[in-house]
Design a protein around this motif. Structure first.
Motif, PDB file in Angstrom:
ATOM      1  N   PHE A   1       0.835  -1.198   0.000  1.00 25.14           N
ATOM      2  CA  PHE A   1       0.000   0.000   0.000  1.00 25.14           C
ATOM      3  C   PHE A   1       0.876   1.256   0.000  1.00 25.14           C
ATOM      4  O   PHE A   1       0.626   2.206  -0.749  1.00 25.14           O
ATOM      5  N   TYR A   2       1.928   1.255   0.808  1.00 21.53           N
ATOM      6  CA  TYR A   2       2.875   2.377   0.856  1.00 21.53           C
ATOM      7  C   TYR A   2       3.499   2.602  -0.530  1.00 21.53           C
ATOM      8  O   TYR A   2       3.566   3.731  -1.016  1.00 21.53           O
ATOM      9  N   ILE A   3       3.948   1.531  -1.158  1.00 20.10           N
ATOM     10  CA  ILE A   3       4.563   1.650  -2.491  1.00 20.10           C
ATOM     11  C   ILE A   3       3.547   2.192  -3.500  1.00 20.10           C
ATOM     12  O   ILE A   3       3.872   3.075  -4.303  1.00 20.10           O
ATOM     13  N   GLY A   4       2.318   1.695  -3.453  1.00 17.29           N
ATOM     14  CA  GLY A   4       1.269   2.181  -4.363  1.00 17.29           C
ATOM     15  C   GLY A   4       0.967   3.652  -4.155  1.00 17.29           C
ATOM     16  O   GLY A   4       0.813   4.408  -5.130  1.00 17.29           O
ATOM     17  N   CYS A   5       0.879   4.077  -2.904  1.00 16.62           N
ATOM     18  CA  CYS A   5       0.624   5.499  -2.624  1.00 16.62           C
ATOM     19  C   CYS A   5       1.795   6.354  -3.109  1.00 16.62           C
ATOM     20  O   CYS A   5       1.597   7.457  -3.630  1.00 16.62           O
ATOM     21  N   GLY A   6       3.011   5.844  -2.955  1.00 11.03           N
ATOM     22  CA  GLY A   6       4.178   6.568  -3.457  1.00 11.03           C
ATOM     23  C   GLY A   6       4.147   6.717  -4.965  1.00 11.03           C
ATOM     24  O   GLY A   6       4.432   7.791  -5.509  1.00 11.03           O
ATOM     25  N   ALA A   7       3.760   5.651  -5.663  1.00 14.80           N
ATOM     26  CA  ALA A   7       3.666   5.715  -7.130  1.00 14.80           C
ATOM     27  C   ALA A   7       2.582   6.699  -7.551  1.00 14.80           C
ATOM     28  O   ALA A   7       2.780   7.499  -8.480  1.00 14.80           O
ATOM     29  N   PHE A   8       1.443   6.670  -6.849  1.00 18.74           N
ATOM     30  CA  PHE A   8       0.366   7.615  -7.146  1.00 18.74           C
ATOM     31  C   PHE A   8       0.839   9.044  -6.924  1.00 18.74           C
ATOM     32  O   PHE A   8       0.590   9.935  -7.749  1.00 18.74           O
ATOM     33  N   ARG A   9       1.522   9.277  -5.840  1.00 17.44           N
ATOM     34  CA  ARG A   9       2.042  10.612  -5.503  1.00 17.44           C
ATOM     35  C   ARG A   9       2.967  11.128  -6.599  1.00 17.44           C
ATOM     36  O   ARG A   9       2.895  12.285  -7.027  1.00 17.44           O
ATOM     37  N   LEU A  10       3.862  10.264  -7.078  1.00 18.11           N
ATOM     38  CA  LEU A  10       4.794  10.669  -8.132  1.00 18.11           C
ATOM     39  C   LEU A  10       4.076  10.939  -9.448  1.00 18.11           C
ATOM     40  O   LEU A  10       4.390  11.909 -10.141  1.00 18.11           O
ATOM     41  N   ALA A  11       3.119  10.106  -9.797  1.00 17.29           N
ATOM     42  CA  ALA A  11       2.358  10.317 -11.035  1.00 17.29           C
ATOM     43  C   ALA A  11       1.592  11.636 -10.965  1.00 17.29           C
ATOM     44  O   ALA A  11       1.578  12.403 -11.937  1.00 17.29           O
ATOM     45  N   ARG A  12       0.972  11.906  -9.825  1.00 15.95           N
ATOM     46  CA  ARG A  12       0.225  13.169  -9.667  1.00 15.95           C
ATOM     47  C   ARG A  12       1.179  14.362  -9.787  1.00 15.95           C
ATOM     48  O   ARG A  12       0.860  15.354 -10.439  1.00 15.95           O
ATOM     49  N   PHE A  13       2.363  14.244  -9.192  1.00  8.93           N
ATOM     50  CA  PHE A  13       3.348  15.324  -9.282  1.00  8.93           C
ATOM     51  C   PHE A  13       3.766  15.560 -10.733  1.00  8.93           C
ATOM     52  O   PHE A  13       3.885  16.708 -11.173  1.00  8.93           O
ATOM     53  N   ASN A  14       3.973  14.488 -11.474  1.00  6.52           N
ATOM     54  CA  ASN A  14       4.458  14.623 -12.844  1.00  6.52           C
ATOM     55  C   ASN A  14       3.462  15.285 -13.785  1.00  6.52           C
ATOM     56  O   ASN A  14       3.863  15.854 -14.794  1.00  6.52           O
ATOM     57  N   ILE A  15       2.181  15.220 -13.475  1.00  4.77           N
ATOM     58  CA  ILE A  15       1.194  15.850 -14.360  1.00  4.77           C
ATOM     59  C   ILE A  15       0.708  17.197 -13.822  1.00  4.77           C
ATOM     60  O   ILE A  15      -0.130  17.843 -14.445  1.00  4.77           O
ATOM     61  N   SER A  16       1.238  17.614 -12.678  1.00  5.48           N
ATOM     62  CA  SER A  16       0.803  18.885 -12.093  1.00  5.48           C
ATOM     63  C   SER A  16       1.696  20.028 -12.564  1.00  5.48           C
ATOM     64  O   SER A  16       2.823  19.811 -13.008  1.00  5.48           O
ATOM     65  N   GLU A  17       1.169  21.231 -12.441  1.00  6.78           N
ATOM     66  CA  GLU A  17       1.949  22.417 -12.778  1.00  6.78           C
ATOM     67  C   GLU A  17       2.905  22.721 -11.642  1.00  6.78           C
ATOM     68  O   GLU A  17       2.605  22.479 -10.478  1.00  6.78           O
ATOM     69  N   ASN A  18       4.044  23.273 -11.980  1.00  7.90           N
ATOM     70  CA  ASN A  18       5.022  23.661 -10.972  1.00  7.90           C
ATOM     71  C   ASN A  18       4.604  25.011 -10.409  1.00  7.90           C
ATOM     72  O   ASN A  18       4.894  26.047 -10.984  1.00  7.90           O
ATOM     73  N   ASN A  19       3.902  24.997  -9.278  1.00 12.51           N
ATOM     74  CA  ASN A  19       3.385  26.237  -8.698  1.00 12.51           C
ATOM     75  C   ASN A  19       4.081  26.627  -7.388  1.00 12.51           C
ATOM     76  O   ASN A  19       3.579  27.453  -6.654  1.00 12.51           O
TER      77      ASN A  19
END
Length: 179
Positions: free
Chosen positions: A111-129
């Motif tokens: 679950f920790y690894i999955g949440c980490g992967a989700f976090r990274l994917a969300r970061f990669n598609i977000s704007e740098n604000n």
């Protein structure tokens, strides 16, 4: 003149890959942390994760300082981070304590690894604000790794809660200013 041009192009190419070399060092250190952790050398695994964190800290700084930020570098950094701060710390905690809990211990590690992967994917598609959304995986991985040092001093079930809290913090919507 030709030799100078070749030298200039070579230096420019080397400079353009400096941050990626640091990112690959991060990935390699995380990979080695996993291998030595599987082989039972948990203290060395811990040390390699911390060195990976240093490489991760410097790759972005170098990219910005040398003005060599790229989409490739961003993706490579995320792939390295899932290894060094997702899988490696999860394995360290699993090998160190949570393997004693069987399926629930395995579940919270995955679950920790999955949440980490989700976090990274969300970061990669977000704007740098100027803000992170949720706890960065590097911070979560370092905190999980640091918690390993507490194994002799706290009840073993504490680590299920640590991994759960870090997982939820990574995917939570809170904003954290980048430093």
């Amino acid at each position: 003149m030709f030799l100078q041009d070749v030298l200039d192009v070579t230096v420019k190419k080397l400079k353009s890959q400096t941050a990626n070399v640091l990112t690959l060092a991060n990935l390699s250190l995380g990979g080695f942390a996993i291998i030595v952790g599987i082989n039972g050398n948990l203290n060395l695994s811990l040390l390699l994760i911390f060195i990976a964190a240093l490489a991760d800290r410097f790759d972005g700084m170098v990219a910005r300082k040398l003005n060599i930020e790229s989409e490739l570098g961003k993706q490579l950094d995320s792939m390295s981070d899932i290894i060094s701060f997702g899988v490696a710390p999860a394995l360290l905690i699993y090998q160190g304590i949570l393997s004693d809990y069987g399926a629930p211990g395995s579940f919270f590690i995955v679950f920790y690894i999955g949440c980490g992967a989700f976090r990274l994917a969300r970061f990669n598609i977000s704007e740098n604000n100027g803000y992170f959304t949720g706890l960065p995986i590097t911070a979560a991985g370092v905190l999980a790794t640091l918690s390993f040092l507490a194994i002799p001093y706290v009840p073993s079930q504490t680590f299920i809660f640590i991994m759960m809290i870090l997982s939820f913090l990574m995917v939570s919507p809170f904003k954290l200013k980048k430093v």
